[in-house]
Design a protein around this motif. Structure first.
Motif, PDB file in Angstrom:
ATOM      1  N   ARG A  56      36.811  35.527  28.970  1.00 26.09           N
ATOM      2  CA  ARG A  56      37.977  36.142  29.535  1.00 26.09           C
ATOM      3  C   ARG A  56      39.372  35.202  29.460  1.00 26.09           C
ATOM      4  NH1 ARG A  56      36.708  37.566  35.898  1.00 26.09           N
ATOM      5  NH2 ARG A  56      36.776  35.288  36.648  1.00 26.09           N
ATOM      6  N   GLU A  57      40.344  35.735  29.132  1.00 26.67           N
ATOM      7  CA  GLU A  57      41.571  34.940  29.475  1.00 26.67           C
ATOM      8  C   GLU A  57      42.660  36.054  30.227  1.00 26.67           C
ATOM      9  OE1 GLU A  57      42.965  33.068  25.732  1.00 26.67           O
ATOM     10  OE2 GLU A  57      41.298  31.956  25.342  1.00 26.67           O
ATOM     11  N   THR A  58      42.901  36.058  31.354  1.00 29.50           N
ATOM     12  CA  THR A  58      43.641  36.862  32.151  1.00 29.50           C
ATOM     13  C   THR A  58      44.968  36.403  32.193  1.00 29.50           C
ATOM     14  OG1 THR A  58      42.664  36.297  34.198  1.00 29.50           O
ATOM     15  CG2 THR A  58      41.540  38.026  33.067  1.00 29.50           C
ATOM     16  N   VAL A  59      45.850  37.327  32.498  1.00 25.60           N
ATOM     17  CA  VAL A  59      47.298  37.074  32.651  1.00 25.60           C
ATOM     18  C   VAL A  59      47.781  37.821  34.025  1.00 25.60           C
ATOM     19  CG1 VAL A  59      49.899  37.393  31.958  1.00 25.60           C
ATOM     20  CG2 VAL A  59      48.105  36.894  30.345  1.00 25.60           C
ATOM     21  N   GLU A  60      48.058  36.785  34.952  1.00 28.18           N
ATOM     22  CA  GLU A  60      48.267  37.530  36.382  1.00 28.18           C
ATOM     23  C   GLU A  60      49.829  38.290  36.436  1.00 28.18           C
ATOM     24  OE1 GLU A  60      46.149  37.527  38.690  1.00 28.18           O
ATOM     25  OE2 GLU A  60      44.832  36.401  37.396  1.00 28.18           O
ATOM     26  N   LYS A  61      49.776  39.266  37.233  1.00 26.86           N
ATOM     27  CA  LYS A  61      51.288  39.908  37.316  1.00 26.86           C
ATOM     28  C   LYS A  61      51.882  39.426  38.604  1.00 26.86           C
ATOM     29  CE  LYS A  61      49.364  44.279  35.097  1.00 26.86           C
ATOM     30  NZ  LYS A  61      49.227  45.685  35.424  1.00 26.86           N
ATOM     31  N   GLN A  62      53.008  39.357  38.469  1.00 26.75           N
ATOM     32  CA  GLN A  62      54.043  39.142  39.697  1.00 26.75           C
ATOM     33  C   GLN A  62      53.817  40.028  40.573  1.00 26.75           C
ATOM     34  OE1 GLN A  62      56.113  36.296  40.047  1.00 26.75           O
ATOM     35  NE2 GLN A  62      56.646  36.961  42.098  1.00 26.75           N
ATOM     36  N   PRO A  63      53.330  39.628  41.888  1.00 28.64           N
ATOM     37  CA  PRO A  63      53.365  40.548  43.017  1.00 28.64           C
ATOM     38  C   PRO A  63      54.667  40.921  43.540  1.00 28.64           C
ATOM     39  CG  PRO A  63      52.798  38.172  43.882  1.00 28.64           C
ATOM     40  CD  PRO A  63      53.193  38.194  42.343  1.00 28.64           C
ATOM     41  N   ALA A  64      54.449  42.304  44.329  1.00 27.22           N
ATOM     42  CA  ALA A  64      55.594  42.989  44.780  1.00 27.22           C
ATOM     43  C   ALA A  64      56.156  42.077  45.973  1.00 27.22           C
ATOM     44  CB  ALA A  64      55.504  44.086  45.145  1.00 27.22           C
ATOM     45  N   SER A  65      55.517  41.341  46.414  1.00 24.30           N
ATOM     46  CA  SER A  65      55.735  40.356  47.818  1.00 24.30           C
ATOM     47  C   SER A  65      55.209  39.385  47.774  1.00 24.30           C
ATOM     48  CB  SER A  65      55.167  41.085  49.110  1.00 24.30           C
ATOM     49  OG  SER A  65      55.229  40.539  50.163  1.00 24.30           O
ATOM     50  N   THR A  66      56.073  38.364  48.140  1.00 24.81           N
ATOM     51  CA  THR A  66      55.781  36.831  48.308  1.00 24.81           C
ATOM     52  C   THR A  66      54.960  36.228  49.650  1.00 24.81           C
ATOM     53  OG1 THR A  66      57.834  36.304  48.915  1.00 24.81           O
ATOM     54  CG2 THR A  66      57.296  36.256  46.413  1.00 24.81           C
ATOM     55  N   VAL A  67      54.873  37.450  50.399  1.00 22.68           N
ATOM     56  CA  VAL A  67      54.250  36.867  51.617  1.00 22.68           C
ATOM     57  C   VAL A  67      52.567  37.097  51.372  1.00 22.68           C
ATOM     58  CG1 VAL A  67      53.927  37.702  54.141  1.00 22.68           C
ATOM     59  CG2 VAL A  67      56.173  38.110  53.160  1.00 22.68           C
ATOM     60  N   GLY A  68      52.040  35.957  51.564  1.00 18.65           N
ATOM     61  CA  GLY A  68      50.588  35.950  51.342  1.00 18.65           C
ATOM     62  C   GLY A  68      49.675  36.326  52.710  1.00 18.65           C
ATOM     63  N   LYS A  69      48.379  36.933  52.428  1.00 20.08           N
ATOM     64  CA  LYS A  69      47.787  37.405  53.478  1.00 20.08           C
ATOM     65  C   LYS A  69      46.337  37.322  53.247  1.00 20.08           C
ATOM     66  CE  LYS A  69      46.713  42.292  52.342  1.00 20.08           C
ATOM     67  NZ  LYS A  69      46.732  43.495  52.712  1.00 20.08           N
ATOM     68  N   ARG A  70      45.215  36.719  54.078  1.00 26.00           N
ATOM     69  CA  ARG A  70      43.775  36.487  53.836  1.00 26.00           C
ATOM     70  C   ARG A  70      43.385  38.052  53.094  1.00 26.00           C
ATOM     71  NH1 ARG A  70      40.146  35.699  58.813  1.00 26.00           N
ATOM     72  NH2 ARG A  70      39.692  38.030  58.683  1.00 26.00           N
ATOM     73  N   ALA A  71      42.700  37.513  51.916  1.00 25.37           N
ATOM     74  CA  ALA A  71      42.067  38.854  51.187  1.00 25.37           C
ATOM     75  C   ALA A  71      40.533  38.596  51.452  1.00 25.37           C
ATOM     76  CB  ALA A  71      42.474  38.488  49.677  1.00 25.37           C
ATOM     77  N   PHE A  72      39.940  37.501  51.875  1.00 26.86           N
ATOM     78  CA  PHE A  72      38.562  37.376  51.863  1.00 26.86           C
ATOM     79  C   PHE A  72      38.329  36.232  52.714  1.00 26.86           C
ATOM     80  CE2 PHE A  72      34.851  35.440  49.977  1.00 26.86           C
ATOM     81  CZ  PHE A  72      34.022  36.187  50.182  1.00 26.86           C
ATOM     82  N   ARG A  73      37.148  36.251  53.483  1.00 25.27           N
ATOM     83  CA  ARG A  73      36.420  34.974  53.965  1.00 25.27           C
ATOM     84  C   ARG A  73      35.048  35.022  54.068  1.00 25.27           C
ATOM     85  NH1 ARG A  73      38.399  33.626  60.102  1.00 25.27           N
ATOM     86  NH2 ARG A  73      36.804  35.510  60.711  1.00 25.27           N
TER      87      ARG A  73
END
Length: 497
Positions: A56-73
């Motif tokens: 795979r060679e994926t292309v990331e999309k520009q997110p709607a918000s530049t505020v990051g949050k924890r997605a996983f721990r």
């Protein structure tokens, strides 16, 4: 163990090997590649849209918000002092985070606060993981190598191909073992073996085992072809992705050359047709090279070490293995790291990104004498000419680290050094020089060292940035027992169901 220490360990091992090979080398001649396999007229795959059997060679999309949050721990809170686990390999999909842990591969649901026991799936193996690839297919499959048992002298002689979404082992096989210093005239003795490697390219899982390379089809694990190397060279790792390159390590037949002279060893790289196993071209590196890694196979780029300071040059090769350009790292002014572990992963070079006809590197850290702030920059080099292109300055109290390409843009980690400005994942445009933030975030104190690529994996996939430890050791006596194993960050924007 530091990266430098691991490199020294590998070099000391090589000198011991050379002592065993002197007599053989004195009699040997150039390596001969013997090919066996099925050649049913499969045409060379043309450049086209990715199929399910491609890496795979994926292309990331520009997110709607530049505020990051924890997605996983993923953490553990009951490790004893001195308790230790190796954690080789880290992969992610849109729903699953997967990690190798000793003799198991585990999959955890993204979006959770997980501990051991919360796995969505587990793949138990007969022995510890002894090889892995960072590559994943379009349909979310990858491979690991593992030992035939848990005994100290158990051999690394099995490969497993598995599905990251459901944890299903698609197939597994054992493969031959090549003893260190073994030749056709002198078979392997004891448990000391050449380190094997595994990688993926189109419809092919390729395993090098020292005495040759074996390729398996992805769907059923059928052996497609195999090669054996005779003479003074042996297969010593493979790099995959868009193409397949195999590194060969060779030793000199010059009886007058001291065994501790680096000219006694040399490297070759051969491009291999993944459909048939036939060599397409061979590149012979200059004598005196102490190490050689392969950050990219398509286009082919080699990272070579000609001294004791890590990578000293990048060699850009053409379609026929000719040297297009040499990019010198100017005595450490520019920095590129490749993985130096007990696992042989030639194409795991976490801060070297290749794409858009360029290779991107970071500079070394610079300290401003006036205000004591640190900074660096990321710079591109044209693969056709070796000339520098765009330069991206980190600015004061900030450091930029290339992570990977996303289409024609470079994704980079912007690390804050002042503990005030947040760290961020940003996109750098090689055409315009523009920097676009994806999201900003702060790392908790327990995870501040996750940005050190010598000891941690860094991965961007499906809009998330993951950090994962390569190994973990229990806390010192009287210290908190809670230890981070992995952490994921994503944009705080609401996702569509």
């Amino acid at each position: 163990m530091t990266a430098a220490a691991v490199r020294d360990k590998r070099r000391r091992t090589w000198l011991l090997v050379l002592l065993a090979l002197v007599l053989v080398a004195a009699l040997g001649t150039g390596g001969l590649l013997l090919w066996s396999g099925d050649d049913d007229g499969r045409a060379t795959r043309q450049a086209e849209a990715q199929s399910r059997l491609d890496v795979r060679e994926t292309v990331e999309k520009q997110p709607a918000s530049t505020v990051g949050k924890r997605a996983f721990r993923f953490s553990v809170d009951d490790m004893s002092p001195g308790e230790h686990y190796e954690m080789p390999g880290m992969w992610a999909t849109d729903k699953i985070f997967a990690k190798g842990i000793n003799k198991t591969v585990v999959g955890l649901a993204v979006g959770t606060d997980a501990s051991p026991g919360d796995e969505k799936w587990k793949i138990p193996l007969d022995g510890p993981i002894c090889g892995y690839t960072r590559h994943v297919t379009v349909e979310h499959r990858t491979a690991v190598l593992y030992r035939s048992g848990t005994e100290e002298d158990a051999l690394c002689d099995h490969v497993a191909f598995f599905d990251l979404d459901d944890g299903r082992r698609v197939w597994s096989h054992d493969f031959p073992v090549h003893g260190v210093g073994a030749t056709p005239e002198k078979p392997r003795t004891g448990s000391l073996q050449d380190t094997p490697s595994v990688t993926l390219t189109h419809d092919t899982v390729a395993v090098t085992w020292g005495g040759g390379t074996i390729a398996y089809g992805m769907d059923r694990g059928t052996k497609r072809w195999s090669t054996k190397v005779a003479g003074t060279c042996h297969d010593d790792g493979a790099a995959g992705g868009g193409a397949l390159l195999v590194r060969q390590e060779c030793w000199s037949g010059d009886k007058d050359l001291p065994v501790d002279n680096w000219d006694f060893r040399s490297y070759k790289v051969r491009a291999v047709d993944p459909d048939t196993g036939r060599s397409l071209w061979t590149y012979s590196a200059a004598k005196g090279i102490r190490d050689l890694d392969i950050p990219s196979t398509d286009p082919p780029l080699l990272a070579v070490s000609a001294g004791d300071t890590g990578i000293t040059e990048l060699l850009s090769l053409g379609d026929r293995g000719e040297n297009r350009a040499t990019i010198r790292l100017q005595n450490g002014t520019y920095t590129g790291e490749c993985s130096y572990e007990d696992y042989l992963v030639l194409d795991d070079c976490p801060t070297i990104a290749v794409g858009a006809g360029q290779v991107f590197l970071r500079s070394k850290e610079m300290t401003d004498k006036a205000d004591k702030t640190i900074s660096n920059w990321v710079i591109g080099f044209d693969l056709a000419t070796g000339n520098s292109t765009k330069k991206f300055d980190a600015g004061p109290n900030s450091l930029l680290y290339p992570v990977r390409m996303s289409g024609g843009r470079l994704l980079a980690l912007r690390e804050s050094d002042d503990r005030i400005t947040p760290t961020g994942l940003v996109s750098l445009d090689p055409e315009t020089g523009e920097e676009t933030p994806y999201f900003y975030f702060n790392l908790p104190a327990e995870a501040e060292n996750f940005t050190l690529t010598d000891f941690n994996d860094v991965l961007v996939q499906n809009g998330r940035l993951f950090f994962g430890a390569k190994s973990v050791t229990g806390p010192a006596k009287d210290q908190p027992q809670w230890v981070y194993l992995a952490l994921g960050i994503e944009s705080g924007a609401e996702k569509n169901p």
